[in-house]
Scaffold this active site. Structure first.
Site, PDB file in Angstrom:
ATOM      1  CG  PHE A 128      46.963  31.379  52.610  1.00 30.08           C
ATOM      2  CD1 PHE A 128      47.099  31.521  51.241  1.00 30.08           C
ATOM      3  CD2 PHE A 128      46.827  32.512  53.394  1.00 30.08           C
ATOM      4  CE1 PHE A 128      47.102  32.781  50.664  1.00 30.08           C
ATOM      5  CE2 PHE A 128      46.826  33.775  52.822  1.00 30.08           C
ATOM      6  CZ  PHE A 128      46.967  33.907  51.451  1.00 30.08           C
ATOM      7  CG  ASP A 198      41.241  29.301  56.606  1.00 24.73           C
ATOM      8  OD1 ASP A 198      40.229  29.637  55.965  1.00 24.73           O
ATOM      9  OD2 ASP A 198      42.257  30.013  56.704  1.00 24.73           O
ATOM     10  CE1 TYR A 223      40.261  37.842  50.233  1.00 25.19           C
ATOM     11  CE2 TYR A 223      39.687  38.974  52.267  1.00 25.19           C
ATOM     12  CZ  TYR A 223      40.575  38.216  51.532  1.00 25.19           C
ATOM     13  OH  TYR A 223      41.754  37.828  52.090  1.00 25.19           O
ATOM     14  CE  LYS A 224      40.879  34.052  49.735  1.00 24.48           C
ATOM     15  NZ  LYS A 224      41.597  33.378  50.822  1.00 24.48           N
ATOM     16  NE  ARG A 375      44.774  30.936  43.151  1.00 24.85           N
ATOM     17  CZ  ARG A 375      44.546  31.513  44.329  1.00 24.85           C
ATOM     18  NH1 ARG A 375      44.531  30.768  45.430  1.00 24.85           N
ATOM     19  NH2 ARG A 375      44.375  32.794  44.434  1.00 24.85           N
TER      20      ARG A 375
END
Ligand SMILES: *Cc1c(COP(=O)(O)O)cnc(C)c1O
Length: 416
Positions: A128, A198, A223-224, A375
């Site tokens: 990322f 991560d 928040y995921k 996605r």
């Protein structure tokens, strides 16, 4: 598969009642919990209570009476249960990006204290962007370099006597490819380097065993899959073997051994409190705790292992249906269960963006990741087998009918 067969899977699903915890808008098929988790029903009332009673009525007394000061550790202990960490090893703080800066900085310092020649951070080119930006800026500040693998298979060969840290995201945000944390941490250690992970797309999505898999440090996103709400604080974990050597690059008062003695000179707190920097965001923390509780509610049903089994069944169903219905979309995610996170991605340069927009207009929410990725994230807490089936049917329909060609689906928004 037929729709009736998907409905039968839902009827037989022991985890199905967990969906009741969420305030899902009716009719929506939400396949983006890997980007922003759904609002738990408990959150609004809990945040309102914190605002009205703890802040409004009790004011500053709430730091003690409502336990605000302990929130980073209290919620950290709950997240620890999801990622194979021990109590007292993990805290909630800051953002994933900032936490990554903190742990990478400490990992470089630890590795180089043992061997000053170690100046390389190894990662993946497909990691990322924020992870690579943080690593690049830190490397520039410390006279180190970043060495990037083009494929997961290349990683072990890039580790050597010059390597300080291997830094990887366990599940790739675009492909959904899952790394073998145990094998890669071992490879890092054999080269004399530390392994920093991560967990943005793995915490709350699949069983993670930080302690058992030999990781040295980890960060993750609130928040995921943890359903903590937009911009929820993140978390940071350091193996106890490094806790006393971990030195904060952001020496703030909340990480001080005695913040309320207001003494000159920074002295890090013993253990994990030193990973903190400043004052915790209490309202966001309250929302995050409700999100984490939705995952702990799965413990009587088999916890993360049971959620993983459902997630794999969902992603397999969706990938199989789309491959049959939309042969022009190239499947990017691994078909091997052992290599797949909790998302399914396809690539198509022309169709990618407008098809995702057309699906959103139909109430099927996935996302687009430039330059060509469609996605779809699957959150086993609230996604049904019928949702996976219906989403595949919608995907076929927006393509076959040419719906994706409409101009409104071809205009780029700021956030994709
Ligand atoms: C989502 C995500 C982040 C988010 O970082 P923020 O600091 O919360 O913006 C970081 N790294 C990875 C791999 C992610 O997937």
């Amino acid at each position: 598969m037929t729709r009736d067969e998907a409905l039968a899977l839902d009827a037989a699903d022991a985890l199905a009642p967990l969906r009741e915890q969420f305030a899902l808008p009716p009719g929506l098929i939400y396949l983006d919990g890997n980007s922003l988790g759904v609002l738990p029903k408990a959150t609004a009332a809990r945040v309102q209570q914190v605002v009205r009673d703890e802040w409004g009525r009790d004011l500053i007394r709430s730091w003690n009476s409502a336990g605000w000061i302990d929130l980073p550790q209290r919620i950290g202990d709950k997240i620890a249960r999801l990622v194979g960490a021990g109590a007292g090893e993990l805290v909630v703080a800051d953002s994933t990006s900032v936490n990554l800066f903190k742990v990478l900085s400490a990992a470089l310092a630890i590795a180089r204290a043992d061997d000053a020649q170690r100046r390389v951070i190894v990662s993946e080119r497909s990691n990322f962007p924020t992870d690579l930006y943080i690593a690049e800026s830190l490397a520039a500040q410390q006279g180190c370099t970043l060495r990037l693998a083009d494929t997961p298979e290349q990683i072990p060969a890039l580790l050597g006597s010059d390597t300080a840290v291997l830094m990887l995201t366990q599940v790739n945000y675009r492909s959904g490819r899952l790394h073998d944390m145990a094998a890669l941490s071992r490879a890092a250690h054999e080269a004399g380097a530390l392994a920093v992970w991560d967990l943005a797309h793995s915490a709350g999505a699949l069983p993670v065993d930080l302690g058992g898999d030999g990781a040295d440090m980890a960060v993750g996103c609130g928040y995921k899959f943890l359903n903590g709400g937009p911009g929820a604080p993140a978390f940071v974990w350091v193996h106890p073997r490094h806790a006393e050597r971990f030195w904060q690059p952001l020496a703030g008062w909340m990480g001080h051994a005695a913040p309320f003695e207001f003494t000159p000179g920074y002295r890090p707190a013993p253990g994990i409190a030193r990973y903190l920097c400043g004052t915790p965001p209490v309202l966001s923390m309250a929302a995050l705790e409700c999100g984490v509780d939705t995952l702990l509610a799965a413990e009587p049903f088999g916890g993360m292992a049971a959620l993983r089994a459902k997630s794999l069944a969902l992603t397999r169903l969706f990938a199989d249906e789309v491959r049959v219905r939309c042969p022009e979309l190239a499947l990017v995610s691994p078909t091997d269960d052992a290599l797949r996170g909790s998302q399914v991605c396809f690539a198509h340069a022309e169709l990618g963006y407008p098809v995702v927009q057309a699906l959103i207009a139909r109430g099927v929410i996935g996302d687009f990741r430039a330059p060509e990725i469609l996605r779809f994230g699957f959150t086993p807490l609230y996604t049904r087998f019928a949702d996976a089936f219906d989403a595949a049917v919608h995907l076929q329909q927006v393509q076959d009918g040419g719906e994706w060609r409409r101009p409104e689906f071809n205009r780029r928004h700021a956030v994709t």
